[in-house]
Design an enzyme around this catalytic site. Structure first.
Site, PDB file in Angstrom:
ATOM      1  N   ASP A   1     -14.704  -5.548 -11.995  1.00  0.00           N
ATOM      2  CA  ASP A   1     -14.941  -4.176 -11.299  1.00  0.00           C
ATOM      3  C   ASP A   1     -13.640  -3.766 -11.323  1.00  0.00           C
ATOM      4  O   ASP A   1     -13.468  -2.366 -11.564  1.00  0.00           O
ATOM      5  CB  ASP A   1     -15.532  -4.442 -10.074  1.00  0.00           C
ATOM      6  CG  ASP A   1     -15.068  -5.172  -8.916  1.00  0.00           C
ATOM      7  OD1 ASP A   1     -14.049  -6.030  -9.375  1.00  0.00           O
ATOM      8  OD2 ASP A   1     -15.548  -5.316  -7.778  1.00  0.00           O
TER       9      ASP A   1
ATOM     10  N   ASP B   1      -6.682  -4.648  -9.235  1.00  0.00           N
ATOM     11  CA  ASP B   1      -5.942  -3.929  -7.677  1.00  0.00           C
ATOM     12  C   ASP B   1      -4.556  -4.586  -7.825  1.00  0.00           C
ATOM     13  O   ASP B   1      -3.642  -3.773  -8.427  1.00  0.00           O
ATOM     14  CB  ASP B   1      -6.860  -4.779  -6.661  1.00  0.00           C
ATOM     15  CG  ASP B   1      -6.449  -3.999  -5.469  1.00  0.00           C
ATOM     16  OD1 ASP B   1      -5.317  -3.446  -5.230  1.00  0.00           O
ATOM     17  OD2 ASP B   1      -7.175  -4.234  -4.386  1.00  0.00           O
TER      18      ASP B   1
ATOM     19  N   THR C   1      -5.419 -12.192  -9.385  1.00  0.00           N
ATOM     20  CA  THR C   1      -6.457 -13.020  -9.660  1.00  0.00           C
ATOM     21  C   THR C   1      -6.724 -13.142 -11.087  1.00  0.00           C
ATOM     22  O   THR C   1      -7.098 -13.945 -11.919  1.00  0.00           O
ATOM     23  CB  THR C   1      -7.724 -12.327  -9.043  1.00  0.00           C
ATOM     24  OG1 THR C   1      -7.695 -12.474  -7.491  1.00  0.00           O
ATOM     25  CG2 THR C   1      -8.987 -13.534  -9.057  1.00  0.00           C
TER      26      THR C   1
ATOM     27  N   ASP D   1     -17.227  -4.189  -2.611  1.00  0.00           N
ATOM     28  CA  ASP D   1     -17.738  -4.265  -1.452  1.00  0.00           C
ATOM     29  C   ASP D   1     -17.121  -3.728  -0.157  1.00  0.00           C
ATOM     30  O   ASP D   1     -15.781  -3.768  -0.271  1.00  0.00           O
ATOM     31  CB  ASP D   1     -18.474  -5.478  -1.079  1.00  0.00           C
ATOM     32  CG  ASP D   1     -17.606  -6.401  -0.761  1.00  0.00           C
ATOM     33  OD1 ASP D   1     -17.620  -6.969   0.466  1.00  0.00           O
ATOM     34  OD2 ASP D   1     -16.726  -6.550  -1.353  1.00  0.00           O
TER      35      ASP D   1
END
Length: 181
Positions: free
Chosen positions: A105, A108, A112, A164
């Site tokens: 998604d 950032d 990761t 989320d």
């Protein structure tokens, strides 16, 4: 988060990208990915959990042969700041000698996705390409760049379309930012 708190958060959030803009960005992403991978029978890997919405919308737009699997690596869990990478699930499908497309998604800080790419290359992938719906413009030196980016987003706490806020609102068809963030 209680349903009341989640509804209040959304009612006071700022719309960053409406659904129509996201759908256009997905069409564009699919076109660029197709141009690069249509003849390679790639293995497409969805990064759980955030990447599931983007992947679910992007896969039907990739009208060429591919294999599909998923992986689950995260630095967040219930936290809002990233920590140590937690590998929850490696892909079941062998990546050895394959062109691999990883879909997530958001890019950032990039820690990761950099670890995911490094791991897949270590497992023998011929190439690993990264596709993200959004790339956060946070001004930081990221250890990796995505090969395919749908949209640039401001350095704010975002939610919707896979992202989320305290477990809520991944399912929104648009992208929002918390007010005051």
């Amino acid at each position: 988060m209680t349903p009341e708190k989640a509804r209040d958060l959304l009612a006071n959030a700022e719309l960053i990208y409406p659904e129509s803009t996201i759908q256009k960005a997905l069409d564009d992403l699919a076109g660029r990915i197709t141009g690069c991978l249509a003849d390679k029978n790639p293995l497409v890997l969805c990064v759980m959990t955030g990447g599931v919405i983007t992947c679910g919308h992007l896969l039907p737009r990739l009208v060429f042969p591919l294999d599909f699997d998923y992986l689950h690596a995260t630095r967040y869990g219930p936290e809002t700041r990233g920590g140590k990478i937690s590998w929850r699930m490696a892909p079941w499908t062998s990546v050895k000698g394959r062109s691999v497309l990883v879909i997530d998604d958001i890019l950032d800080e990039g820690v990761t996705l950099a670890a995911v790419k490094q791991s897949l290359l270590r497992l023998g992938a011929a190439e690993v390409l990264l596709a993200v719906l959004v790339d956060k413009q946070n001004g930081k030196d990221k250890p990796i760049a995505a090969d395919f980016v749908g949209l640039a987003v401001p350095d704010r706490f975002l939610f919707g379309f896979g992202m989320d806020v305290d477990g809520a609102w991944r399912n929104l068809p648009a992208i929002y930012a918390k007010k005051g963030d």
